[in-house]
Enzyme design. Structure first.
Site, short mmCIF file in Angstrom:
data_model
loop_
_atom_site.label_atom_id
_atom_site.label_comp_id
_atom_site.label_asym_id
_atom_site.label_seq_id
_atom_site.Cartn_x
_atom_site.Cartn_y
_atom_site.Cartn_z
N ARG A 1 -2.75 -12.11 3.13
CA ARG A 1 -4.09 -11.73 2.68
C ARG A 1 -4.27 -12.10 1.22
NH1 ARG A 1 -7.61 -8.37 4.32
NH2 ARG A 1 -8.91 -10.08 3.61
N HIS B 1 -7.16 -8.49 -2.88
CA HIS B 1 -8.47 -7.88 -2.61
C HIS B 1 -8.46 -6.39 -2.90
CE1 HIS B 1 -6.23 -7.39 1.18
NE2 HIS B 1 -6.89 -6.25 1.28
N TYR C 1 -0.47 -9.83 0.22
CA TYR C 1 0.54 -9.27 1.13
C TYR C 1 0.51 -10.00 2.47
CZ TYR C 1 -3.38 -6.31 2.84
OH TYR C 1 -4.57 -5.84 3.33
N HIS D 1 -10.53 -2.97 -1.46
CA HIS D 1 -11.44 -2.46 -0.43
C HIS D 1 -12.50 -1.57 -1.08
CE1 HIS D 1 -8.95 -3.60 3.12
NE2 HIS D 1 -7.96 -3.49 2.26
N TYR E 1 0.84 -1.19 0.00
CA TYR E 1 0.00 0.00 0.00
C TYR E 1 0.88 1.25 0.00
CZ TYR E 1 -4.20 -2.66 1.18
OH TYR E 1 -5.27 -3.53 1.16
FE LIG Z 1 -6.12 -4.68 2.45
#
Ligand SMILES: [Fe+2]
Lengths: 247, 180
Positions: A163, A166, A153, A168, A114
């Site tokens: 994870r 995905h 990640y 959000h 991110y």
């Molecule tokens: Fe996330």
């Protein structure tokens, strides 16, 4: 509603949103997701019959909240990774479109990082990918974004925890009680059966509806693969054959 | 017909959505005549008493009625100490169900890592006469719990509303959260 204190009928007895179907929403206390341990309420919730506070909500307009529907490039420079088109509809539980509603999206880059200070995953940042978009549904509830397929990640929930890929999503709908924050997943992801966040939803069918589907119709030749993700917000009023009062 | 889409946590990286000024609900226009600008602020703590430093706090109020100058909605991040803060207009009473009148209140949605779905509560204003007859406050029997929904005036126009996610261990009551 009038400021003089004279209450009109619509404000006094607004049509409530429907309760959620059992099992279709995750619990607050989900032991496999460690962060819920100290953050879930221990006391039962207090039922709040829907009033004007719950049945109305903010009206976001593109003039004040400008749309950004293509986040696959920044300042004309393409981000790294696999470009994808994601689209779908926003509907309510009666299948009615939810028009002109704002969708916020955010995600990791293709490497699974991110553009956020707190994310210290040792994967490269991409100067051409910020990972934040905003779109509005049209009259029929349709919306569409162009982005990059996010990478998986690691996180520290358990040993070797990753994870699944995905995106959000955040939606407001037409009333305070319709607020939805969720995550969209990708078909065939081997990390899905291992993910405590995805698997916190008790009902398997409700869980699987968070998985987008590959869509050849959305896919554009020589450009990008397409995925479809329909989002359903709570319906209004009682379910058929039920009395009008909310719970 | 499909049921409503399942909620998932907002996670620790939602700040990517943050925009300057969203914690000031008065930013779009002048303060209308008869309205008062206030600060609503507080600290969010978890069941260990630790600050919730990565929370997303959203407020919504049906009064004053939304207009071009007032969206009625705001969003703020909690800081390292768990503190959030909004600038807004003090709401007046709004209709309740039937003939009821609701005391002035601001609805709050809390989203964070570790919350798979939003926590919803309401900030009422200590000292308001209508608090005694507000239907939601009246439905909470334990006065200590009811008190968790009252913001306290902490200075001129500054209202303090702390949010305790869980537990009574250190004497502080868990905030009443609402099933909406
Ligand atoms: Fe996330």
């Amino acid at each position: 509603m009038s400021r003089s204190g004279r209450l009109d009928d619509a404000a006094r007895d607004p049509i409530p949103f429907r309760p959620f179907s059992p099992g279709t929403q995750p619990p607050y206390d989900a032991p496999a997701y460690l962060s819920t341990r100290a953050r879930h309420p221990a006391r039962p919730l207090v039922t709040a019959p829907h009033t004007v506070t719950e049945t109305t909500g903010p009206c976001f307009t593109p003039s004040r909240f400008p749309a950004l529907a293509d986040i696959s490039a920044t300042d004309g420079r393409a981000a790294q990774g696999e470009r994808i088109i994601v689209n779908g509809r926003v509907l309510d539980e009666d299948g009615r479109p939810v028009p002109h509603t704002m969708l916020e999206i955010w995600q990791a880059n293709a490497a699974g990082r991110y553009a956020h200070l707190v994310d210290q995953h040792n994967a490269p940042l991409d100067p051409h990918f910020r990972g934040v978009g905003r779109v509005f549904s049209d009259e029929q509830g349709n919306w569409r974004i162009v982005t990059i397929k996010p990478g998986a990640y690691p996180w520290r929930n358990h040993a070797n925890a990753w994870r699944p890929n995905h995106i959000h999503f955040s939606l407001f709908g037409q009333g305070f009680a319709q607020r939805l924050v969720t995550q969209m997943y990708f078909p065939g992801d081997p990390l899905l059966p291992l993910d405590p966040i995805f698997n916190s939803i008790p009902d398997a069918a409700a869980r699987d509806r968070l998985i987008s589907s590959f869509d050849l119709e959305t896919t554009q030749p020589e450009y990008a693969l397409g995925y479809r993700f329909d989002i359903v917000l709570r319906g209004r009023g009682a379910t058929p054959f039920e009395d009008g009062e909310h719970r | 017909m499909p049921t409503a889409t399942a909620s998932q946590t907002i996670g620790p990286y939602w700040h990517l959505l943050e925009e300057k000024g969203w914690d000031d609900l008065t930013r779009f226009g002048p303060v209308p005549e008869g309205a008062a600008r206030i600060t609503l602020t507080g600290v969010v703590t978890d069941g260990d008493g630790a600050p919730v430093a990565d929370g997303c706090v959203e407020v919504w109020q049906a009064d004053p009625p939304a207009s071009d100058d007032f969206l009625g909605w705001g969003r703020a991040a909690t800081d390292a100490q768990g503190r959030y803060s909004f600038t807004t207009l003090k709401p007046g009473p709004v209709p309740g169900r039937g003939d009821a009148r609701q005391a002035p209140h601001i609805a709050i949605t809390l989203l964070a890592r570790g919350l798979l779905k939003p926590l919803v509560t309401r900030a009422y204003f200590a000292g308001e006469a209508l608090n005694d007859t507000d239907p939601l406050l009246a439905a909470i029997e334990d006065p200590a719990r009811r008190d968790t929904l009252l913001a306290r005036e902490a200075g001129d126009g500054v209202w303090q509303f702390d949010i305790r996610l869980q537990g009574e261990g250190d004497g502080r009551a868990e905030t009443v959260f609402l099933d909406v």
